[in-house]
Write a protein that holds these residues in place. Structure first.
Motif, short mmCIF file in Angstrom:
data_model
loop_
_atom_site.label_atom_id
_atom_site.label_comp_id
_atom_site.label_asym_id
_atom_site.label_seq_id
_atom_site.Cartn_x
_atom_site.Cartn_y
_atom_site.Cartn_z
N HIS A 215 0.83 -1.21 0.00
CA HIS A 215 0.00 0.00 0.00
C HIS A 215 0.87 1.27 0.00
O HIS A 215 0.61 2.21 -0.74
CB HIS A 215 -0.94 0.00 1.21
N GLU A 216 1.88 1.25 0.85
CA GLU A 216 2.74 2.43 0.96
C GLU A 216 3.56 2.65 -0.32
O GLU A 216 3.69 3.79 -0.80
CB GLU A 216 3.68 2.27 2.15
N ARG A 217 4.06 1.59 -0.89
CA ARG A 217 4.94 1.70 -2.05
C ARG A 217 4.21 2.23 -3.28
O ARG A 217 4.76 3.00 -4.07
CB ARG A 217 5.57 0.34 -2.36
N SER B 46 -6.54 -2.38 -6.56
CA SER B 46 -6.55 -1.02 -5.99
C SER B 46 -5.26 -0.73 -5.25
O SER B 46 -4.69 0.36 -5.36
CB SER B 46 -7.75 -0.86 -5.07
N ALA B 47 -4.77 -1.70 -4.49
CA ALA B 47 -3.53 -1.52 -3.72
C ALA B 47 -2.34 -1.25 -4.64
O ALA B 47 -1.40 -0.54 -4.26
CB ALA B 47 -3.26 -2.74 -2.85
N CYS B 48 -2.39 -1.80 -5.85
CA CYS B 48 -1.29 -1.62 -6.81
C CYS B 48 -1.46 -0.37 -7.66
O CYS B 48 -0.63 -0.12 -8.54
CB CYS B 48 -1.20 -2.84 -7.72
N LEU C 72 3.24 -9.56 -7.54
CA LEU C 72 3.30 -9.85 -8.96
C LEU C 72 2.34 -8.94 -9.75
O LEU C 72 2.71 -8.41 -10.81
CB LEU C 72 2.96 -11.32 -9.20
N PHE C 73 1.12 -8.76 -9.23
CA PHE C 73 0.17 -7.82 -9.83
C PHE C 73 0.80 -6.45 -9.97
O PHE C 73 0.72 -5.81 -11.03
CB PHE C 73 -1.08 -7.72 -8.95
N CYS C 74 1.39 -5.98 -8.89
CA CYS C 74 1.97 -4.63 -8.89
C CYS C 74 3.12 -4.52 -9.90
O CYS C 74 3.26 -3.49 -10.58
CB CYS C 74 2.46 -4.27 -7.50
N GLU C 75 3.91 -5.57 -10.03
CA GLU C 75 5.00 -5.57 -11.02
C GLU C 75 4.43 -5.47 -12.43
O GLU C 75 4.99 -4.77 -13.29
CB GLU C 75 5.83 -6.84 -10.88
N LYS C 76 3.32 -6.17 -12.69
CA LYS C 76 2.70 -6.12 -14.02
C LYS C 76 2.20 -4.70 -14.32
O LYS C 76 2.36 -4.20 -15.44
CB LYS C 76 1.55 -7.12 -14.11
#
Length: 296
Positions: free
Chosen positions: A168-170, A202-204, A284-288
């Protein structure tokens, strides 16, 4: 001759529920908002969904699991545990023969009538279906209470909470990416913002193009996806390495996601089970989505 149903009921009713007086009663509230109490920590546990199996192991009680259902493949040792059918149709005789002292049920996934039969015969059923990140952490802790593995469960829950907080923070200030997540192919299905996967998006920093739909897992069609024109498409598939669902979208050259090379595969078990591995799936989601931002 006694009926098959009566034999099943008889077998279940003979399950050993008595506890040693050396132990104190343990209680926890399940996701059906019922307090479930045991006279002592459960030594024999049946986990009736792949997600429930992972959660019990995460809580430090894997050595107490005596029954699972099909596709309970993580951690690897869970594959060796006897199976009692699928999450949609349980083999009640097999379940009875394994003498569980506690059954972990799936709120919307297991046959209600079968779990009601188990419960009516004196075997406690603890219903789980986490719908939030905190719900996953809490489920681990509650299972730890019922299995007598409280400290292990608390450490794992803390690890999960800390990891999700870091995500969340990143990504809090990242630019938004419009995303379609495909959860099934025939019929074509997605998720809304209330779904746990929607919360991962949403977090990503993702915006779910179907997030406002009423149903948790809505049915849609190709035309709806083309009209929404997502910047990225994320999907699992029939297996941990099968990208077939994504190749379907390659027939639509007008899609922004295709033109920008933003068709991303995510192993379904990492994101579609409400377990601690959701942390890995979220990363992994966030990396995508970071790749999608880089492709602008």
């Amino acid at each position: 001759m006694m009926s098959r149903r009566f034999l099943i009921a008889l077998a279940l009713s003979l399950l050993p529920m008595a506890a040693s007086s050396a132990y104190a009663e343990v209680c926890a509230t399940d996701d059906a908002e019922r307090e479930v109490c045991l006279p002592a920590p459960a030594e024999r546990i049946a986990a009736l969904s792949p997600g429930a199996t992972e959660l019990v192991y995460a809580a430090g009680a894997g050595d107490k699991v005596v029954a699972v259902v099909d596709y309970s493949d993580y951690p690897p040792e869970a594959r060796e545990v006897p199976k009692v059918g699928s999450h949609t149709r349980l083999d009640m005789e097999r379940l009875a023969a394994l003498r569980p002292a506690l059954v972990i049920g799936w709120v919307t996934g297991n046959p209600p009538e079968q779990l009601e039969t188990v419960e009516s015969l004196g075997v406690p059923v603890f219903y789980l279906e986490p719908r939030s990140f905190e719900g996953v952490a809490s489920a681990i802790e509650r299972l730890g209470e019922l299995a007598g593995t409280r400290e292990v469960a608390r450490r794992e829950a803390a690890r999960f909470r800390d990891g999700m907080a870091e995500i969340h923070e990143r990504y809090a200030d990242r630019s938004s990416v419009r995303v379609f997540y495909q959860v099934w192919d025939e019929p074509l299905m997605t998720i809304n913002d209330e779904h746990l996967i929607g919360k991962v998006l949403s977090a990503c920093g993702g915006v779910n193009v179907f997030g406002d739909l009423d149903r948790l897992v809505p049915r849609i069609d190709d035309a709806s996806v083309l009209a929404a024109d997502p910047e990225a498409i994320l999907a699992g598939g029939m297996g941990e390495e099968n990208r077939q669902w994504l190749t379907h979208w390659e027939q639509y050259p007008s899609l922004t996601a295709l033109r920008r090379d933003n068709l991303f595969f995510v192993p379904p078990s990492l994101i579609q089970r409400p377990t601690p591995r959701l942390l890995e799936g979220s990363r992994l989601f966030c990396e995508k989505l970071e790749k999608a931002r880089a492709h602008r």
